[in-house]
Design a protein around this motif. Structure first.
Motif, short mmCIF file in Angstrom:
data_model
loop_
_atom_site.label_atom_id
_atom_site.label_comp_id
_atom_site.label_asym_id
_atom_site.label_seq_id
_atom_site.Cartn_x
_atom_site.Cartn_y
_atom_site.Cartn_z
N ALA A 179 54.18 41.29 37.81
CA ALA A 179 54.04 42.11 38.93
C ALA A 179 53.31 43.62 38.33
O ALA A 179 52.48 44.27 39.02
CB ALA A 179 55.19 42.46 39.36
N ALA A 180 53.55 43.88 37.20
CA ALA A 180 53.08 44.99 36.46
C ALA A 180 51.56 44.95 36.21
O ALA A 180 50.77 45.78 36.38
CB ALA A 180 53.81 45.45 35.25
N VAL A 181 51.18 43.90 35.50
CA VAL A 181 49.95 43.61 35.16
C VAL A 181 48.99 43.05 36.16
O VAL A 181 49.31 42.25 36.95
CB VAL A 181 49.89 42.57 34.00
CG1 VAL A 181 48.54 42.13 33.64
CG2 VAL A 181 50.36 43.17 32.78
N GLY A 182 47.97 44.07 36.52
CA GLY A 182 47.32 43.69 37.79
C GLY A 182 45.77 44.32 37.61
O GLY A 182 45.38 44.80 36.42
N LEU A 183 45.18 44.56 38.76
CA LEU A 183 43.84 45.29 38.88
C LEU A 183 44.19 46.56 38.35
O LEU A 183 43.34 47.06 37.76
CB LEU A 183 43.80 45.23 40.25
CG LEU A 183 43.27 44.31 41.22
CD1 LEU A 183 43.12 44.24 42.54
CD2 LEU A 183 41.97 43.63 40.39
N GLY A 184 45.37 47.11 38.25
CA GLY A 184 45.84 48.60 37.61
C GLY A 184 45.24 48.56 35.96
O GLY A 184 44.90 49.55 35.63
N ILE A 190 50.15 48.60 50.54
CA ILE A 190 49.22 48.42 49.22
C ILE A 190 48.75 46.99 49.13
O ILE A 190 47.42 46.95 48.75
CB ILE A 190 50.13 48.50 48.03
CG1 ILE A 190 50.98 49.89 47.82
CG2 ILE A 190 49.44 48.08 46.83
CD1 ILE A 190 51.66 50.00 46.64
N TYR A 233 44.68 46.38 48.40
CA TYR A 233 44.53 45.58 46.96
C TYR A 233 44.19 44.01 46.98
O TYR A 233 43.43 43.79 46.20
CB TYR A 233 46.34 45.42 46.48
CG TYR A 233 46.54 45.05 45.21
CD1 TYR A 233 46.56 46.23 44.22
CD2 TYR A 233 46.57 43.76 44.65
CE1 TYR A 233 46.60 45.98 42.82
CE2 TYR A 233 46.70 43.54 43.31
CZ TYR A 233 46.77 44.69 42.29
OH TYR A 233 46.96 44.46 41.02
N PHE A 254 51.10 53.65 39.26
CA PHE A 254 50.46 52.26 39.65
C PHE A 254 50.59 51.05 38.76
O PHE A 254 50.67 50.19 39.30
CB PHE A 254 48.81 52.66 40.18
CG PHE A 254 48.18 51.77 40.87
CD1 PHE A 254 48.00 51.64 42.10
CD2 PHE A 254 47.43 50.42 40.25
CE1 PHE A 254 47.56 50.68 42.89
CE2 PHE A 254 46.73 49.57 40.82
CZ PHE A 254 46.79 49.69 42.28
N SER A 255 50.24 51.46 37.53
CA SER A 255 50.20 50.24 36.64
C SER A 255 51.38 49.58 36.41
O SER A 255 51.50 48.40 36.43
CB SER A 255 49.61 50.76 35.31
OG SER A 255 49.55 49.50 34.27
N GLY A 288 53.78 49.61 38.61
CA GLY A 288 54.18 48.97 39.97
C GLY A 288 55.45 49.49 40.45
O GLY A 288 56.13 49.04 41.11
N MET A 300 57.64 51.00 44.92
CA MET A 300 57.54 50.09 45.91
C MET A 300 58.35 49.04 46.17
O MET A 300 58.26 47.99 46.73
CB MET A 300 55.89 49.38 45.80
CG MET A 300 54.64 50.01 46.55
SD MET A 300 55.02 50.61 48.19
CE MET A 300 56.29 52.33 48.11
N SER A 348 50.48 40.07 40.84
CA SER A 348 50.89 41.44 41.49
C SER A 348 51.19 41.24 42.87
O SER A 348 52.11 41.79 43.47
CB SER A 348 50.03 42.58 41.12
OG SER A 348 50.18 42.81 39.64
N SER A 365 54.43 39.72 44.05
CA SER A 365 55.61 40.64 44.10
C SER A 365 55.56 41.71 45.10
O SER A 365 56.73 41.77 45.72
CB SER A 365 55.42 41.45 42.71
OG SER A 365 54.72 42.42 42.57
N LEU A 366 54.29 42.25 45.81
CA LEU A 366 54.59 42.75 46.69
C LEU A 366 54.61 41.92 48.21
O LEU A 366 55.64 42.71 48.97
CB LEU A 366 53.14 43.40 46.98
CG LEU A 366 52.63 44.67 45.91
CD1 LEU A 366 51.12 44.92 45.90
CD2 LEU A 366 53.55 46.03 46.23
N LEU A 376 53.51 56.08 46.02
CA LEU A 376 54.16 55.55 45.06
C LEU A 376 55.05 56.65 44.33
O LEU A 376 56.35 56.43 44.11
CB LEU A 376 53.20 54.87 43.89
CG LEU A 376 52.44 53.69 44.30
CD1 LEU A 376 51.65 53.41 43.04
CD2 LEU A 376 53.23 52.56 44.85
N1 PHE Z 1 51.11 47.26 39.02
C1 PHE Z 1 50.22 46.70 39.67
C2 PHE Z 1 48.71 46.78 38.99
O1 PHE Z 1 48.79 47.19 38.05
C3 PHE Z 1 49.90 47.10 41.26
C4 PHE Z 1 51.31 47.41 41.79
C5 PHE Z 1 51.43 48.63 42.41
C6 PHE Z 1 52.14 46.16 41.90
C7 PHE Z 1 52.44 48.67 42.84
C8 PHE Z 1 53.26 46.67 42.53
C9 PHE Z 1 53.58 47.76 43.31
O2 PHE Z 1 47.74 46.26 39.48
#
Ligand code: PHE
Length: 443
Positions: free
Chosen positions: A18-23, A97, A101, A223-224, A226, A229, A317, A320-321, A385
């Protein structure tokens, strides 16, 4: 009976997913690039440790106590009905989001397919900007790719916690870790890569004087990770009492940060080795990077791998949203998970139309001089956020009784627990409030 994670490692990997993503890739690279590299990294790290990690612990503890969904968890934690509203607001935020996203995730999938088919490499050199613009300006294409990745997320979430979310993360997250490490090794062996490493790791102390640095670093930390939210509230709802929350949260925060740094070590050395501009903004991953890949030996093989990484990281990610909303609808309204998942995917698609078309049919529609997607992105990271984080801090720090807050988060009454509570009560709310007021132009 609400489902639980099958194993501790399954929970940790899903939460890192969930944490690792486009961010960590798309956003970290360009925000660090625009804010002075090493200086940004240090500020960002400090925010992650002092504010981010305590809030991850707080969210997980609210979630586990509720042992259900976000709205129920806020109701239980707040011991009164009005906190339920905060839960619903977060569900709305998660959908907001997700709506934009998934548009960017769709671009990543499009680039993955383009890199595989060779389509991407055809418009070589200077014309990359045109490739990007041509694609996002198309009337339907962005919507199509967005729909595709949303449908994949829907299939996984419809599969449930253990068989859907936990299983896909168990496979994808170790794989993505290996890929990003491999890409970094490749970049670091390029002649001239040292300048990129210095840019990312060596701070230029004078840049600490810029106030915009602090806004950017806090927004990126939220954001990174997560945060804000209810993603951790939701995933904490499936957590057993035997998993210690502080250790798990620290693993997740460390994993997320490490991933961003290694991704930076994959991107910046390549950018510098070939004389690209590290401050190219959101276009860095989609315009500058493919251009660089094409000039490298083996770049056309690295290309699909990079865009697979980007798409898959975005997918975990998105899941998870989506789960934040699906959990609420299934538990609170008694609806079937596999039907709810599709209804919500449909809602997100509709919500996402303005974002998907914001560089095409709707390019003329500008708010504050920017396209719609840029506005939503900024509103989310700089406002929605942090506001979510602030509410969590107030709830855990001030509404819940001290001894219960500590016990729910698996802290004893030692200096570690007191430090955590101090961050939640004082440091986090004040820092967030100052930054929120500043982003509203009040201060
Ligand atoms: N953490 C995710 C990312 O780094 C984005 C995200 C934001 C996910 C908020 C969940 C809630 O891309």
């Amino acid at each position: 009976m609400v489902e639980q994670w099958k194993s501790r490692s399954g929970f940790i990997l899903a939460t890192i997913g969930a944490a690792v993503g486009l961010g960590n890739i798309w956003r970290f690279a360009y925000v660090a690039g625009e804010n002075g590299g090493g200086v940004f990294l240090i500020t960002y790290l400090i925010f992650v440790i002092l504010i981010g990690l305590p809030l991850v612990i707080a969210e997980l503890s609210i979630g586990r106590r509720g042992a259900s969904d976000t709205v129920t968890a806020f109701e239980v934690a707040g011991d009164g009905t009005h906190w339920r509203v905060v839960g619903w607001i977060m569900v709305g935020g998660a959908l907001l989001i997700l709506s934009y996203y998934s548009v960017i995730a769709g671009w990543a999938v499009r680039y993955f397919v383009g890199a595989l088919s060779g389509d991407l490499w055809q418009d070589a050199g200077e014309k990359y900007g045109a490739y990007f613009e041509g694609f996002i300006a198309n009337d339907f294409e962005p919507l199509l790719w967005q729909a595709l990745i949303l449908i994949v997320s829907g299939v996984i979430v419809a599969g449930g916690i253990q068989k859907g979310i936990e299983r896909i993360n168990l496979v994808l997250m170790p794989l993505l870790g290996l890929i990003v490490l491999g890409l970094a090794v490749f970049s670091l062996t390029l002649p001239g890569s040292g300048a990129g490493v210095r840019f990312l790791l060596a701070p230029d102390w004078s840049a600490f004087g810029r106030p915009s640095l602090y806004l950017a670093a806090l927004g990126q930390a939220f954001f990174s990770l997560g945060l804000g939210m209810a993603v951790f509230v939701t995933y904490g709802g499936y957590l057993s009492a035997s998993t210690r929350i502080p250790g798990a949260a620290a693993t997740v925060a460390a994993g997320d940060t490490l991933f961003a740094i290694v991704a930076g070590l994959a991107i910046f050395p390549a950018v510098f080795a070939l004389g690209g501009d590290p401050a190219a903004g959101p276009r860095l991953a989609f315009v500058v990077f493919p251009q660089i890949l094409l000039q490298l030996p083996g770049g056309t093989i690295i290309g699909p791998v990079f865009f697979f990484l980007l798409s898959a990281a975005a997918l975990t990610s998105m899941i998870s949203l989506l789960e934040v909303a699906v959990a609420c609808a299934t538990h609170r309204m008694g609806l079937a998970r596999n039907q709810v998942a599709w209804v919500i995917v449909g809602i997100v698609l509709v919500l996402g139309v303005p974002s998907a078309l914001s560089y095409g049919v709707l390019a003329e529609v500008k708010l504050l001089g920017q396209p719609i997607l840029d506005n939503i992105d900024q509103a989310v990271s700089n406002f929605v956020l942090p506001l979510g984080g602030l509410l969590v801090a107030v709830l855990v720090g001030w509404r819940i009784e001290r001894s219960r807050a500590l016990a729910d988060a698996d802290f004893r009454d030692t200096w570690l627990g007191s430090t955590w509570l101090w961050s939640i009560r004082v440091l986090a709310p004040i820092t967030i409030a100052v930054i929120l007021l500043r982003s509203l132009g009040v201060m």
